[in-house]
Design an enzyme around this catalytic site. Structure first.
Site, PDB file in Angstrom:
ATOM      1  N   SER A   1      16.524   0.731  29.384  1.00  0.00           N
ATOM      2  CA  SER A   1      16.181   1.723  30.107  1.00  0.00           C
ATOM      3  C   SER A   1      16.001   3.105  29.540  1.00  0.00           C
ATOM      4  O   SER A   1      15.331   4.056  29.920  1.00  0.00           O
ATOM      5  CB  SER A   1      17.137   1.817  31.671  1.00  0.00           C
ATOM      6  OG  SER A   1      18.325   2.168  31.220  1.00  0.00           O
TER       7      SER A   1
ATOM      8  N   LYS B   1      21.927   7.084  31.786  1.00  0.00           N
ATOM      9  CA  LYS B   1      20.869   7.940  31.679  1.00  0.00           C
ATOM     10  C   LYS B   1      20.798   9.510  31.435  1.00  0.00           C
ATOM     11  O   LYS B   1      21.657   9.861  31.040  1.00  0.00           O
ATOM     12  CB  LYS B   1      20.478   7.593  33.254  1.00  0.00           C
ATOM     13  CG  LYS B   1      20.356   6.595  34.020  1.00  0.00           C
ATOM     14  CD  LYS B   1      19.660   5.423  33.575  1.00  0.00           C
ATOM     15  CE  LYS B   1      19.657   4.115  34.269  1.00  0.00           C
ATOM     16  NZ  LYS B   1      18.867   3.224  33.877  1.00  0.00           N
TER      17      LYS B   1
END
Length: 272
Positions: free
Chosen positions: A36, A113
């Site tokens: 990701s 993230k």
């Protein structure tokens, strides 16, 4: 004989205590399990999370997960009594663009993230670009990101490609852009193609919470999807674990121990 055994036990106990203090208050090891955050972070990157960067909350307590023996002790099991205040000891605010490890607000699993939205910000995606507080975050074309179509990491996941369904061993491509936030932080983002999350409604980040996104935009479960839809949603300040500053080493194989698969260009590489 017994004196020797006693000394050995004491040594082991002291070593465990030192390791526990190191992991709780200073740095936590983290192995990147998914794609990701490509190309900033690759599957198999091993790094230490800087817990001193933002101060300490219940999320600073260690989690011990060893599936092979059924061990799953969560940070909340250790320090759950401190959860709920959304405050931090020696706390400091994360900065926009930081790569952050945080606990999923519902499942408690660690995620990593990039921080996009601060408390009070409005965030929207429109045709693959971020609209931050009403202004488009600029992107410039930066060629293609290439990797081999092969199973990656311990999960054996396959990459997704913008050049269609390619066979094992073939070249898998993604469009690459350089994105620059208002505070000057620049990084690469990847695009596979048109996806539902390329355009969203407007999110208003509540006080005491943050909005995160993956750099591999079309392969990231992040704040664009609310928790009720099994996404991440907004992340409270207290759920932040720390900042990812530097990759220690990286394995392109299925195990960190497969040293012959370590990527020579990623030793002590700064996370940007």
């Amino acid at each position: 004989m017994w004196a020797s055994i006693k000394e050995t036990v004491k040594t082991v106990v002291y070593a465990l205590l030192i390791a526990g203090v190191f992991r709780t208050f200073l740095f936590q090891p983290f192995w990147i399990p998914s794609g990701s955050m490509k190309e900033t972070l690759l599957i198999g990157d091993f790094l230490f999370v800087n817990k001193m960067a933002y101060g300490y909350s219940y999320a600073s307590c260690p989690s011990i997960i060893i599936p092979a023996i059924g061990l799953d002790v969560d940070a909340e099991d250790f320090c759950g009594a401190f959860k709920g205040s959304n405050e931090r000891l020696f706390g400091s605010e994360p900065e926009r663009g930081d790569v952050v490890v945080f606990r999923h607000p519902v499942t408690g699993r660690d995620f990593i993230k990039r921080l996009i939205g601060l408390p009070g910000d409005t965030v929207q995606m429109r045709d693959g670009q971020i609209i931050l507080n009403g202004e488009t975050v600029p992107q410039t074309q930066a060629g293609l990101f290439s990797e081999t179509m092969e199973r990656q990491g311990s999960q054996g996941s396959l990459p997704r490609c913008s050049n269609g369904a390619v066979g094992l061993g073939a070249e898998c491509l993604k469009q690459r852009h350089t994105e620059t936030l208002p505070n000057g932080v620049s990084y690469s983002v990847l695009n596979i193609g048109d996806r539902d999350l390329d355009s969203t409604g407007v999110f208003t980040v509540p006080e005491g919470q943050y909005f995160f996104m993956g750099d591999n935009r079309d392969n990231s479960s992040d704040s664009r999807v609310p928790q009720v839809s099994r996404g991440v949603g907004f992340v409270p300040y207290e759920d932040i674990v720390g900042r990812a500053d530097r990759i220690m080493f990286s394995s392109a194989g299925r195990s960190l121990l497969a040293f012959w698969t370590w990527r020579s260009d990623r030793f002590f590489k700064a996370v940007e």
